[in-house]
Motif scaffolding. Sequence first.
Motif, mmCIF file in Angstrom:
data_model
loop_
_atom_site.group_PDB
_atom_site.id
_atom_site.type_symbol
_atom_site.label_atom_id
_atom_site.label_comp_id
_atom_site.label_asym_id
_atom_site.label_seq_id
_atom_site.Cartn_x
_atom_site.Cartn_y
_atom_site.Cartn_z
ATOM 1 N N GLU A 128 39.943 -9.141 -15.210
ATOM 2 C CA GLU A 128 38.567 -9.302 -15.688
ATOM 3 C C GLU A 128 37.920 -10.591 -15.198
ATOM 4 O O GLU A 128 36.698 -10.778 -15.349
ATOM 5 C CB GLU A 128 38.515 -9.240 -17.221
ATOM 6 C CG GLU A 128 39.296 -10.312 -17.946
ATOM 7 C CD GLU A 128 40.710 -9.875 -18.327
ATOM 8 O OE1 GLU A 128 41.207 -10.328 -19.368
ATOM 9 O OE2 GLU A 128 41.300 -9.076 -17.554
ATOM 10 N N PHE A 129 38.717 -11.499 -14.614
ATOM 11 C CA PHE A 129 38.148 -12.747 -14.102
ATOM 12 C C PHE A 129 38.073 -12.760 -12.573
ATOM 13 O O PHE A 129 37.799 -13.792 -11.973
ATOM 14 C CB PHE A 129 38.960 -13.943 -14.608
ATOM 15 C CG PHE A 129 38.896 -14.092 -16.106
ATOM 16 C CD1 PHE A 129 37.752 -14.576 -16.715
ATOM 17 C CD2 PHE A 129 39.961 -13.702 -16.894
ATOM 18 C CE1 PHE A 129 37.678 -14.677 -18.094
ATOM 19 C CE2 PHE A 129 39.899 -13.808 -18.283
ATOM 20 C CZ PHE A 129 38.754 -14.295 -18.877
ATOM 21 N N ARG A 130 38.297 -11.619 -11.981
ATOM 22 C CA ARG A 130 38.156 -11.492 -10.536
ATOM 23 C C ARG A 130 36.804 -10.849 -10.208
ATOM 24 O O ARG A 130 36.295 -10.033 -10.967
ATOM 25 C CB ARG A 130 39.273 -10.615 -9.960
ATOM 26 C CG ARG A 130 40.676 -11.171 -10.162
ATOM 27 C CD ARG A 130 41.706 -10.141 -9.707
ATOM 28 N NE ARG A 130 43.070 -10.604 -9.894
ATOM 29 C CZ ARG A 130 43.752 -11.304 -8.997
ATOM 30 N NH1 ARG A 130 43.178 -11.603 -7.843
ATOM 31 N NH2 ARG A 130 44.984 -11.682 -9.237
ATOM 32 N N GLY A 131 36.270 -11.204 -9.058
ATOM 33 C CA GLY A 131 35.049 -10.553 -8.592
ATOM 34 C C GLY A 131 33.850 -10.755 -9.477
ATOM 35 O O GLY A 131 32.956 -9.903 -9.526
ATOM 36 N N GLN A 132 33.799 -11.878 -10.184
ATOM 37 C CA GLN A 132 32.657 -12.137 -11.053
ATOM 38 C C GLN A 132 31.431 -12.526 -10.228
ATOM 39 O O GLN A 132 31.528 -12.880 -9.050
ATOM 40 C CB GLN A 132 32.996 -13.241 -12.062
ATOM 41 C CG GLN A 132 33.892 -12.777 -13.199
ATOM 42 C CD GLN A 132 33.231 -11.732 -14.083
ATOM 43 O OE1 GLN A 132 32.015 -11.659 -14.182
ATOM 44 N NE2 GLN A 132 34.040 -10.913 -14.732
ATOM 45 N N TYR A 133 30.269 -12.492 -10.875
ATOM 46 C CA TYR A 133 28.993 -12.654 -10.180
ATOM 47 C C TYR A 133 28.910 -13.929 -9.337
ATOM 48 O O TYR A 133 28.275 -13.965 -8.280
ATOM 49 C CB TYR A 133 27.843 -12.665 -11.202
ATOM 50 C CG TYR A 133 27.659 -13.995 -11.883
ATOM 51 C CD1 TYR A 133 26.752 -14.938 -11.393
ATOM 52 C CD2 TYR A 133 28.429 -14.346 -12.996
ATOM 53 C CE1 TYR A 133 26.611 -16.178 -11.998
ATOM 54 C CE2 TYR A 133 28.281 -15.571 -13.600
ATOM 55 C CZ TYR A 133 27.376 -16.488 -13.103
ATOM 56 O OH TYR A 133 27.255 -17.711 -13.705
ATOM 57 N N TYR A 134 29.575 -15.001 -9.801
ATOM 58 C CA TYR A 134 29.418 -16.296 -9.134
ATOM 59 C C TYR A 134 30.244 -16.396 -7.855
ATOM 60 O O TYR A 134 29.973 -17.246 -6.999
ATOM 61 C CB TYR A 134 29.792 -17.437 -10.096
ATOM 62 C CG TYR A 134 31.206 -17.357 -10.640
ATOM 63 C CD1 TYR A 134 32.273 -17.935 -9.970
ATOM 64 C CD2 TYR A 134 31.468 -16.692 -11.832
ATOM 65 C CE1 TYR A 134 33.564 -17.849 -10.462
ATOM 66 C CE2 TYR A 134 32.759 -16.614 -12.337
ATOM 67 C CZ TYR A 134 33.802 -17.180 -11.654
ATOM 68 O OH TYR A 134 35.088 -17.084 -12.151
ATOM 69 N N ASP A 135 31.265 -15.539 -7.707
ATOM 70 C CA ASP A 135 32.118 -15.532 -6.516
ATOM 71 C C ASP A 135 32.669 -14.116 -6.349
ATOM 72 O O ASP A 135 33.856 -13.864 -6.556
ATOM 73 C CB ASP A 135 33.258 -16.557 -6.689
ATOM 74 C CG ASP A 135 34.103 -16.731 -5.424
ATOM 75 O OD1 ASP A 135 33.722 -16.184 -4.362
ATOM 76 O OD2 ASP A 135 35.151 -17.410 -5.504
ATOM 77 N N PRO A 136 31.812 -13.168 -5.977
ATOM 78 C CA PRO A 136 32.184 -11.742 -6.020
ATOM 79 C C PRO A 136 33.365 -11.360 -5.152
ATOM 80 O O PRO A 136 34.065 -10.371 -5.456
ATOM 81 C CB PRO A 136 30.901 -11.031 -5.566
ATOM 82 C CG PRO A 136 30.084 -12.075 -4.869
ATOM 83 C CD PRO A 136 30.417 -13.362 -5.543
ATOM 84 N N ASN A 137 33.625 -12.100 -4.096
ATOM 85 C CA ASN A 137 34.751 -11.770 -3.209
ATOM 86 C C ASN A 137 35.941 -12.704 -3.395
ATOM 87 O O ASN A 137 36.878 -12.682 -2.585
ATOM 88 C CB ASN A 137 34.285 -11.794 -1.750
ATOM 89 C CG ASN A 137 33.224 -10.747 -1.474
ATOM 90 O OD1 ASN A 137 33.342 -9.600 -1.917
ATOM 91 N ND2 ASN A 137 32.175 -11.133 -0.760
#
Length: 405
Positions: A128-137
């Motif tokens: 759930e902490f991967r690919g978040q809006y601030y660092d999507p990749n």
Amino acid sequence: MKRILSSLLLLSLVLSLVAVFLPSCGGGDVIVLNVYNWGEYISDGSEGTLDVNAAFEEYYYETYGQKIKVNYTTYASNEDMYAKLRSGSASYDVIIPSDYMIQRMIDEGMLEKLNLSNIPNAQYIAPEFRGQYYDPNNEYSVPYTCGMVGIIYNTNMVDEEDIGSWDILWNDKYSGKILQFNNARDAFGTAMYYQQMDVNTKNRADWEAALQLLKDQKPIVQGYVMDEVFNKMKGESAAIAPYYAGDYLTMYDSNDALAFYYPEEGTNIFVDAMCIPTGSRNKDAAEAYINFMLSEEIAVANAEYIGYASPNLLVRENEEYIEYMEDWHEDAMSILYYDAESVPTQYYHMLDVDTQNVANELWEQLKIESSVGSSIHTIALVIVILCAAFFLWRFILKKYRTSQY
């Protein structure tokens, strides 16, 4: 003579270049790794805890045969950290900004892409902490801590029937016992979450509606605080405060009458993550440091010391960590690792310039009205008292003179 001077100049240049590159080379020279982090945000060896930076220095020498020194300094806010890096007054190798600031620094070219082959422990970050809006990749950051904002209250001073919602911050039953955040984003956030607004809205009318709520709240607020919240809640000079779940546990450690809940309307969720600023002089060592921070023993030590939730599965599934937290507070794990789907959550995004200006303008309006309003009332009261004293003195003096005849 010219040949001699030319030779000397060439030798000087060579020596200068050697001096520049030696710190990054092997051998007996010491690499200096500049780490910039929040205050009280790493296990530092105090009170029997593990000194994480010292452990890394030892690990690095044993692994790479190279001496390294961690130069560790701290900042008080994302904005302070950003300003220092943007000014170019200092060079850092590892920083730990929050989500919205990471987004801004990526957009402005202030962060290096990570070589994740040097950070294999990144695989343990919860999905759930991967690919978040601030660092999507997942190219520029690796999560370090995470958490949510809720309401801290004193069970000896607050009725249980009043808890559950943000509306407790507007309950005049607790006038003079309520604290509010002393920063625009979080203070406006409490009003916006209460009204179930988008906290990243660009609509000025939404910000003005939130301002009106804060103005309505102002007469019952004891003070606008940040770090002062600890002493006020622990010492029971205040009864209610919005603050971070991890910090609640620290306060509870000193006052077990304190309790905590996440407001039903929704709240803020945040991630602080490890990044490498553009221009780092020791990128490989910085990546080794990040990977070390994600190793189980180190990540557990940091999670126990800081008291915030960890996005690292090696921590969340560590039995000794779970036992430690439950000894601290029987509900510690359920508070820190709350099911975010049970309460609506929003991340703060980096606001565009126009919206930032609106937020700052309205915040200044709230604070100026607060200080000016209270000052005017104080001055008016003093004037009334002085006038009354003057007329009383004149009356007594007149009576005295009349009695002399």
